[in-house]
Scaffold this active site. Structure first.
Site, short mmCIF file in Angstrom:
data_model
loop_
_atom_site.label_atom_id
_atom_site.label_comp_id
_atom_site.label_asym_id
_atom_site.label_seq_id
_atom_site.Cartn_x
_atom_site.Cartn_y
_atom_site.Cartn_z
N GLY A 114 0.82 -1.21 0.00
CA GLY A 114 0.00 0.00 0.00
C GLY A 114 0.86 1.26 0.00
N LEU A 127 0.62 3.73 -2.05
CA LEU A 127 1.08 3.63 -3.43
C LEU A 127 1.54 4.97 -4.01
CD1 LEU A 127 -1.65 1.21 -4.82
CD2 LEU A 127 0.51 0.68 -3.71
N HIS A 128 2.60 4.90 -4.82
CA HIS A 128 3.09 6.07 -5.54
C HIS A 128 3.15 5.70 -7.04
CE1 HIS A 128 6.82 3.81 -5.53
NE2 HIS A 128 6.80 3.78 -4.20
N HIS A 186 4.53 2.26 -8.12
CA HIS A 186 3.63 1.11 -8.02
C HIS A 186 2.68 1.08 -9.21
CE1 HIS A 186 4.39 1.60 -3.54
NE2 HIS A 186 4.64 0.34 -3.71
N GLY A 201 9.18 -4.16 -8.48
CA GLY A 201 9.98 -3.00 -8.87
C GLY A 201 11.48 -3.27 -8.75
#
Ligand code: PAF
Length: 285
Positions: A34, A36-37, A40, A150
């Site tokens: 969670g 999130l940026h 993500h 990522g």
């Protein structure tokens, strides 16, 4: 925009996933904690490109935090996260409870030996064991065909690839490019902890790695490039430097001293503290 469906139990998730598999669709998966940026969201976009149906999970995994780390203050914003995931084309969001992920009396953990004890593993000895354990459990719950992680968490990505290989999960693992702010700082949920002044200095970690990569490419000895990068990071106001290392991109073993050999691949990784915030970054050479 269609709102992604939220499921909270493994039984509900499996009903949804079975229907998707039955219809012959490929399932893509993006596990997250969670907060999130854009980084993500770019992983969700990548999952969309590689699958017909995209599942994201939001689960702040307690087993990857040591006592005294930021488990309690880790940023949480489920409503905002689900809205962002829906906007990116995610179809289903899995938000399990701790009990759902770790049923009472659970004794089974996953350890990817050696690779988990290097680099970040030296400073956070519990971390990759918690990550491998929760990701293996999430894979078993979600049953994806492809999963996207990522590159920002480069060691994590390599460890997951190794776990998938060793345990024979039939899941393709794809790395998503690190998303950076304009000044080069890698996007991270923990950037939210930085004060304005700390944020201004924090991109030094990227600049130092970038310069080291350029120097290595033109034949500078590994130890000299690393020494300079360490100096740059500390001079920028990082209070503590855990490591700057030049490693083999797959095994994560340190490269030998001296100039890199022709055709040698290398990944530079660093971890440093800006005040009470620990930042990590990495760059391919
Ligand atoms: O990278 C993360 O956010 C976490 O380590 C992961 C992969 C979701 C496991 O909890």
């Amino acid at each position: 925009m269609q709102q992604a469906k939220i499921v909270r139990t493994r039984a509900d998730l499996q009903r949804e996933i079975s229907a998707v598999h039955k219809s012959g669709q490929r399932v893509g998966f993006v596990p997250t904690m969670g907060a999130l940026h854009d980084g993500h969201i770019s992983l969700v976009t990548k999952a969309r490109e590689n699958a017909d149906f995209v599942v994201a999970s939001i689960f702040v995994n307690p087993t990857q935090f040591a006592p005294g780390e930021d488990l309690d203050r880790y940023p949480r914003n489920e409503e905002g996260d689900v809205a962002r995931l829906s906007g990116a084309g995610c179809n289903l969001v899995y938000c399990p409870s701790v009990e759902e992920m770790y049923p009472e009396g659970s004794l089974t953990n996953v350890r990817v030996e050696e690779m988990s004890d290097l680099l970040d593993g030296i400073y956070r000895p519990h971390f990759f064991y918690g990550v491998a354990t929760v990701v293996a459990r999430l894979f078993i719950h979600v049953r994806p065909d492809v999963a996207v992680f990522g590159e920002k968490d480069y060691q994590q990505l390599q460890i997951i690839k190794r776990m998938v290989r060793d345990l024979g999960f039939a899941i393709e693992i794809i790395g998503g490019t690190t998303w950076r702010d304009e000044d080069g700082l890698a996007q991270s949920s923990r950037n939210a902890y930085l004060s304005e002044e700390e944020r201004r200095r924090a991109n030094a970690i990227f600049s130092a790695l970038h310069r080291a990569a350029c120097r290595l490419r033109i034949g500078c000895p590994v130890e000299d490039a690393i020494k300079e990068a360490r100096g740059t990071i500390l001079a920028a106001g990082f209070s503590k430097l855990d490591y700057v290392s030049a490693v083999d991109p797959v095994t994560l073993q340190d490269l030998p001293d001296g100039p890199m050999e022709a055709g040698q691949d290398c990944r530079l990784l660093a971890a440093a503290w800006m005040g009470s915030t620990r930042l990590i970054d990495n760059l391919g050479v």
